[in-house]
Design a protein around this motif. Structure first.
Motif, short mmCIF file in Angstrom:
data_model
loop_
_atom_site.label_atom_id
_atom_site.label_comp_id
_atom_site.label_asym_id
_atom_site.label_seq_id
_atom_site.Cartn_x
_atom_site.Cartn_y
_atom_site.Cartn_z
N GLU A 1 0.84 -1.19 0.00
CA GLU A 1 0.00 0.00 0.00
C GLU A 1 0.89 1.25 0.00
OE1 GLU A 1 -3.50 2.06 2.76
OE2 GLU A 1 -2.76 0.03 3.21
N SER B 1 -3.39 4.90 -5.02
CA SER B 1 -4.59 4.23 -4.52
C SER B 1 -5.82 4.63 -5.32
CB SER B 1 -4.81 4.57 -3.04
OG SER B 1 -4.93 5.97 -2.85
N ASN B 2 -5.75 5.77 -6.00
CA ASN B 2 -6.86 6.19 -6.85
C ASN B 2 -6.96 5.25 -8.04
OD1 ASN B 2 -7.70 7.82 -9.45
ND2 ASN B 2 -8.70 8.82 -7.72
N ASP C 1 -10.64 -4.79 5.88
CA ASP C 1 -9.22 -4.57 5.60
C ASP C 1 -8.86 -4.79 4.14
OD1 ASP C 1 -8.97 -4.12 8.30
OD2 ASP C 1 -8.11 -6.09 8.75
N GLY D 1 -9.88 -1.74 0.16
CA GLY D 1 -9.06 -0.92 -0.72
C GLY D 1 -8.35 -1.75 -1.77
N SER D 2 -7.84 -2.91 -1.35
CA SER D 2 -7.17 -3.80 -2.31
C SER D 2 -8.13 -4.26 -3.40
CB SER D 2 -6.57 -5.01 -1.59
OG SER D 2 -5.54 -4.63 -0.72
N ASP E 1 -10.81 -2.71 -4.44
CA ASP E 1 -11.09 -1.58 -5.33
C ASP E 1 -9.99 -1.43 -6.37
OD1 ASP E 1 -13.43 -0.97 -4.00
OD2 ASP E 1 -12.55 0.65 -2.80
N SER E 2 -8.72 -1.52 -5.93
CA SER E 2 -7.59 -1.37 -6.86
C SER E 2 -7.56 -2.50 -7.88
CB SER E 2 -6.27 -1.33 -6.08
OG SER E 2 -6.20 -0.18 -5.25
#
Length: 293
Positions: free
Chosen positions: A47, A52-53, A87, A90-91, A93-94
């Motif tokens: 990360e 991250s966008n 947790d 975010g991963s 989403d990417s």
């Protein structure tokens, strides 16, 4: 020549999520060298390494002509008071944004680094196994395959622990040839025994002498990495060609991600990690030429 899906990983350039791991190279250098050495895709790295966008991430990878394979995600799974599903949001989403298909989970201890780990009781094991299936289901809802990566210094390291996961959950595995060997599992034997549970592969070659020192507690894992426990493919003691052949022979159609974890003290003035990655790519090309189509 047998065609395989060959990818790279930022950890081969020393880029790691562990605080104080070593000098961290820029994304520009890593992605440029990855493209130039001839791999077609990458795992995303820790990360903060890449944007991250989702739109920025996708544009960056496309500018280097690279696809996304997946992302490594250490997650605490054994604590009954902690829900690990948020947790991985975010991963996921990417991965969805960049076309990545695999979330590579590790059963983290909750502490930084991989040099020590606690012992779990039966209740904590039940929580861990249940959470692995929950995480796999949450990833599947987003069209992503979650796999468990047995890893030195996590809650799933040894062969007995790998077997406990195989018996007590339905999650599939990332076959990391290096971490399995250091943890006491023969990766070729595992590839042959449970081919249907293996959905992702990290290829590492290993100096067996240094691995034995880690197993015996004579050498911390991080120090072993610093001393070169991971060698270029074909230069260590793991039967990489045999593992690749066994997986392909049993219908494996996933990615082979080359990972020779390394630690850098400073910005390399010469080729640096690229030299070993290039050697590994050449080894894989030779291996694939020797496998019948």
């Amino acid at each position: 020549m047998t065609a395989v899906k060959l990818a790279g990983a930022p950890i081969s350039w020393g880029v790691c999520e562990v605080p104080g791991w070593g000098h961290q190279l820029s994304p520009q250098r890593v992605l440029t060298e990855m493209r130039d050495v001839g791999v077609s895709a990458t795992e995303l790295g820790p990360e903060g390494f890449l944007p991250s966008n989702p739109a920025q991430l996708t544009a960056l990878l496309e500018s280097y002509g690279l696809g996304c394979v997946g992302q490594f995600a250490p997650v605490v799974c054994h604590d009954a008071d902690h829900d690990p599903v948020p947790d991985i949001a975010g991963s996921l989403d990417s991965l969805v944004a960049s076309g990545g298909s695999v979330l590579v989970l590790a059963a983290a201890t909750g502490a930084d680094g991989y040099d020590a780990r606690p012992t779990l009781d039966d209740g904590q094991w039940a929580t861990l196994l249940g959470n692995l299936d929950r995480l796999a289901a949450a990833a599947a809802e987003r069209g992503v395959l979650a796999v468990l990566h047995p890893h030195v210094g996590t809650m799933v390291e040894t062969r007995a622990e790998v077997d406990r996961v195989l018996d007590g959950s339905t999650i599939r595995l990332c076959l990391d040839t290096g971490h399995l060997l250091i943890g006491g599992t023969d990766p070729l034997q595992l590839a042959r025994e449970v081919p249907g549970r293996i959905a992702h592969a990290h290829l590492k070659d290993v100096d067996a002498g240094l691995a034995a020192d880690v197993q015996a507690g004579k050498l911390a894992y991080t120090e072993a990495v610093r001393r070169g426990i991971y060698t270029p493919l074909g230069h260590g003691d793991v039967d990489i060609a045999g593992i690749v052949t066994a997986l392909l022979g049993n219908g494996y159609d996933g990615w082979f991600v080359m990972e020779q974890d390394t630690i850098l003290d400073a910005e390399p003035a010469d080729e640096g990690p690229l030299r070993d990655v290039r050697t590994s790519v050449a080894f894989m090309q030779d291996t694939c030429r020797s496998i019948p189509v």
